[in-house]
Design an enzyme around this catalytic site. Structure first.
Site, PDB file in Angstrom:
ATOM      1  N   GLY A  87      18.766 -15.719 -13.818  1.00 50.50           N
ATOM      2  CA  GLY A  87      18.043 -17.068 -13.794  1.00 50.50           C
ATOM      3  C   GLY A  87      17.589 -17.555 -15.178  1.00 50.50           C
ATOM      4  O   GLY A  87      17.727 -17.779 -16.093  1.00 50.50           O
ATOM      5  N   LEU A  88      16.516 -18.887 -14.863  1.00 53.30           N
ATOM      6  CA  LEU A  88      15.608 -19.561 -16.173  1.00 53.30           C
ATOM      7  C   LEU A  88      15.732 -20.218 -16.659  1.00 53.30           C
ATOM      8  O   LEU A  88      15.938 -19.613 -17.596  1.00 53.30           O
ATOM      9  CB  LEU A  88      14.546 -17.921 -16.545  1.00 53.30           C
ATOM     10  CG  LEU A  88      13.563 -17.460 -15.929  1.00 53.30           C
ATOM     11  CD1 LEU A  88      13.223 -16.010 -16.564  1.00 53.30           C
ATOM     12  CD2 LEU A  88      12.686 -18.277 -14.864  1.00 53.30           C
ATOM     13  N   CYS A  89      17.615 -20.428 -16.081  1.00 56.10           N
ATOM     14  CA  CYS A  89      17.941 -21.614 -17.246  1.00 56.10           C
ATOM     15  C   CYS A  89      18.741 -23.226 -16.278  1.00 56.10           C
ATOM     16  O   CYS A  89      19.513 -23.206 -16.357  1.00 56.10           O
ATOM     17  CB  CYS A  89      19.505 -21.143 -17.197  1.00 56.10           C
ATOM     18  SG  CYS A  89      20.395 -20.362 -15.715  1.00 56.10           S
ATOM     19  N   GLY A  90      17.154 -23.397 -16.282  1.00 55.69           N
ATOM     20  CA  GLY A  90      17.629 -24.719 -15.769  1.00 55.69           C
ATOM     21  C   GLY A  90      18.082 -24.756 -14.313  1.00 55.69           C
ATOM     22  O   GLY A  90      18.238 -24.455 -13.509  1.00 55.69           O
ATOM     23  N   PHE A  92      20.991 -24.660 -14.499  1.00 50.40           N
ATOM     24  CA  PHE A  92      22.679 -24.454 -14.690  1.00 50.40           C
ATOM     25  C   PHE A  92      23.216 -23.975 -13.683  1.00 50.40           C
ATOM     26  O   PHE A  92      24.684 -24.587 -12.923  1.00 50.40           O
ATOM     27  CB  PHE A  92      22.599 -23.704 -15.551  1.00 50.40           C
ATOM     28  CG  PHE A  92      23.791 -22.449 -16.039  1.00 50.40           C
ATOM     29  CD1 PHE A  92      24.679 -23.015 -17.307  1.00 50.40           C
ATOM     30  CD2 PHE A  92      23.956 -21.297 -15.865  1.00 50.40           C
ATOM     31  CE1 PHE A  92      26.291 -22.024 -17.574  1.00 50.40           C
ATOM     32  CE2 PHE A  92      25.326 -20.465 -15.448  1.00 50.40           C
ATOM     33  CZ  PHE A  92      26.314 -21.144 -16.388  1.00 50.40           C
TER      34      PHE A  92
END
Length: 285
Positions: A87-90, A92
């Site tokens: 995760g931690l990709c907006g 996406f």
């Protein structure tokens, strides 16, 4: 107002978070360069392969492609959702998951199943959709051979009649800040409209039919590999952008906390001075 110790703890916590987001941004930036080079180098080959296939198909009389082009009444649909393992990709992963749900809802009265490529998609879609397979391990070693095995599985399910239509949903890489959600029909092969006809000056060896039937499986594998490569580059671009924004927000929050801390500290010092002066005046009295 929070006391000085609480503010110090918050400043320390925000600073630690900022270091993590900054490190993740740099890691994604380094990986993005390699992933971007890979998809940029692959696109001309994939496009040329499709162009050759369309050109040959358009120059042939009758139906060609056999079981790959069979248009059946759509009763069972398989959607391939390409997300990421981390995760931690907006937005996406969220964008792909939303598109998959919208696509599934559009097939009213049809049986819709999902093949998840990416743990994030599998975790979320598994709660609301029928996920028949999770191929997230492909990102551990993203090679053409590993993707080809997935393509062969999808092709087998279509040819055997398990599904009448297979579609792919993924993020197409445009640049580090922009990813475009794409929905592509994998099988059956869409009819070629307005394709350029191959010149009659060419002599084909072996025959056109054999060339087309050889190119179709290779083209399908290349199409899926390109989609996964696109998604992989988009993931790092989205994560780099998201971590850059997170770092900026953490910096701004830390500066605000430092200002609040200095104000609270100054107020405490002022109060102490006033108490000392007040005590001295009282002694004089």
């Amino acid at each position: 107002m929070a006391n000085l110790k609480e503010i110090r703890n918050r400043i320390s916590s925000v600073s630690s978070t900022m270091q993590i987001t900054s490190a993740m941004k740099m890691v994604s930036a380094a990986k993005l360069k390699k992933a971007q080079d890979a998809i940029t180098a692959m696109r001309p080959y994939a496009e040329k392969l499709t162009e050759i296939l369309q050109s040959l198909s358009a120059s042939m009389e009758g139906e060609i492609g056999g079981e790959f082009t069979t248009q059946r009444e759509v009763k069972k649909v398989l959607i391939v959702a390409i997300t990421s393992n981390r995760g931690l990709c907006g937005a996406f992963n969220t964008n792909v998951i939303k598109q998959v749900k919208v696509l599934a809802d559009s097939y009213v009265g049809k049986k819709v199943d999902v093949v998840a490529i990416g743990k994030k998609g599998n975790d979320v879609l598994g709660k609301t959709c029928s996920v028949i397979a999770n191929k997230s391990e492909v990102f551990d070693a993203l090679t053409f051979d590993n993707v080809a095995s997935i393509s062969e599985l999808l092709t087998e399910k279509f040819i055997s009649g398990d599904y009448d239509k297979i579609e792919i949903v993924y993020n197409q890489f445009k640049n580090a800040a922009t990813q475009i959600v794409q929905t592509e029909q994998f099988l059956p092969l869409a009819p070629v409209v307005g394709a350029a006809v191959a010149s009659s000056d060419y002599i084909f060896e072996p025959s056109k039919e054999e060339i087309v039937l050889t190119l179709i499986p290779k083209s399908l594998k290349t199409q899926l590999y390109k989609a996964i490569r696109d998604s992989f580059a988009s993931e790092h671009g989205a994560r780099m952008t998201a971590m850059h924004k997170a770092t900026d927000n953490a910096t701004e929050l830390r500066n605000q906390l430092k200002l609040t801390y200095n104000k609270a500290r100054q107020a405490a010092i002022t109060n102490e001075i006033l108490e000392i002066v007040g005590g001295a005046e009282a002694l004089k009295g």
